[in-house]
Enzyme design. Structure first.
Site, short mmCIF file in Angstrom:
data_model
loop_
_atom_site.label_atom_id
_atom_site.label_comp_id
_atom_site.label_asym_id
_atom_site.label_seq_id
_atom_site.Cartn_x
_atom_site.Cartn_y
_atom_site.Cartn_z
N HIS A 194 0.82 -1.21 0.00
CA HIS A 194 0.00 0.00 0.00
C HIS A 194 0.86 1.27 0.00
O HIS A 194 2.05 1.20 -0.31
CB HIS A 194 -1.01 -0.03 1.16
N GLU A 219 -1.93 0.27 7.98
CA GLU A 219 -1.10 -0.80 7.42
C GLU A 219 0.06 -0.19 6.62
O GLU A 219 1.17 -0.71 6.65
CB GLU A 219 -1.96 -1.70 6.52
N HIS A 225 2.80 -6.94 4.40
CA HIS A 225 1.42 -6.53 4.70
C HIS A 225 1.05 -6.90 6.12
O HIS A 225 1.78 -7.62 6.82
CB HIS A 225 0.44 -7.23 3.75
N GLU A 264 1.66 -11.61 5.56
CA GLU A 264 0.69 -10.91 6.40
C GLU A 264 1.19 -11.11 7.83
O GLU A 264 1.11 -12.20 8.38
CB GLU A 264 -0.71 -11.52 6.25
#
Ligand code: ZN
Length: 315
Positions: free
Chosen positions: A105, A142, A197, A279
């Site tokens: 992101h 995030e 992430h 993640e």
């Protein structure tokens, strides 16, 4: 909202669950690491349940509807600035190796919904350029998390002599798009790529998982050459991440292995070099969020990734 590039889809067919014994045979590294940690650490608050839960896809991957306040993150949570020329030290076990780090992101994505919602070709279909990512309930985003861990990881890898390149440095207004992120690793001819992430799932869903590319041949996507080496990379990272952080593998994805395989991620589908996503935890779970917002835990997370990448590259 559309599900995240990396986050689990809110709907869709459930993948068949693999049996535990099959999984154990496939992923000894991660499981052995976990068992070693359990033995060394004794009972812990975040140990996995005795009975493995089904790999529920009920995770909502809820995305925030507004930009959480950047002020929610403490200045102390940022690592010391690490200006880098992208070059390794020229010596060390990873000298000559190129690692691409993809901070998931971008802090600016919240302000550029039109741009990041534009569809790009990911081989199997078309998908949003990028997403905002998730955030803790207190508003630690995030994007902040991924960039912080990426910087820590870069420092650790460069100390071992690797050349480290970022797909972006939060110095652009939004993105890059997922296809650009994949192409960056390809053009760089990276020896390994990790996309960092943290998940946005339901409270009670905890732990990390590493996402591996599925075999995909569609359009511009052909993952056949990278499925094997990416799995090796992912298993090494999962195993070392367990040891470094003491965190349990996900209790909601991967059947307790800490590994998942997906074919819906452009960042993996379009890669021609070994690549995985990680993640690191679930930002929407308060206990995981307490870890993710702790700089010392983030350092351990980066260490686990660096150890896994190093182990893979030194194979
Ligand atoms: Zn993400």
């Amino acid at each position: 909202m559309p599900y995240d590039e990396n986050h689990s889809p809110a709907t869709g067919p459930r993948r068949p669950r693999r049996g535990l014994l099959t999984v154990a045979a496939l992923v000894p590294t991660a499981l052995v690491g976990w068992l070693v940690w359990q033995t060394a650490s004794g009972p812990a608050d975040n140990k996995p349940p005795k009975v493995l839960p089904p790999p529920s896809r009920a995770t909502t991957a809820t995305e925030p509807d507004r930009a959480p306040s950047p002020s929610a993150s403490s200045p102390a949570a940022s690592p010391s600035p690490s200006p880098s020329n992208g070059k390794g030290s020229g010596s060390g076990p990873l000298a000559g190796k190129v690692v691409v780090v993809d901070p998931g992101h971008n802090r600016g994505n919240f302000r550029h919904s039109r741009e990041i919602n534009q569809l790009v070709d990911i081989g199997t279909n078309r998908k949003e350029c990028d997403t905002t990512g998730t955030a803790t309930n207190a508003g630690y985003t995030e994007a902040e998390f991924t960039f912080d861990v990426s910087q820590r990881l870069r420092t650790l890898l460069e100390k071992q002599g690797a050349t480290v390149k970022f797909t972006h440095s939060n110095d652009r207004p939004f993105g890059p798009c997922v296809d650009e992120r994949a192409q960056f690793g390809n053009k760089t001819k990276a020896d390994a790529v990790v996309s960092i992430h943290a998940d946005g799932s339901a409270t009670g869903n905890r732990g990390f998982h590493v996402i591996l590319p599925a075999l995909v041949k569609a359009g511009a996507a052909d993952t056949a050459p990278i499925v094997g080496p990416s799995r090796e990379l992912g298993e090494r990272i999962a195993g070392k991440f367990v040891r470094a952080t003491g965190s349990a593998p996900s209790n909601y994805v991967g059947g307790g292995t800490g590994l998942d395989v997906r074919k819906d991620l452009g960042g993996l589908n379009l890669s021609t070099v070994p690549k995985v996503f990680i993640e690191c935890g679930n930002m929407r779970d308060p206990k995981d969020a307490a870890l993710l917002t702790d700089p010392s835990w983030r350092q351990k997370a980066a260490q686990g990734m660096a150890d896994g990448i190093g182990s893979y590259l030194n194979g």
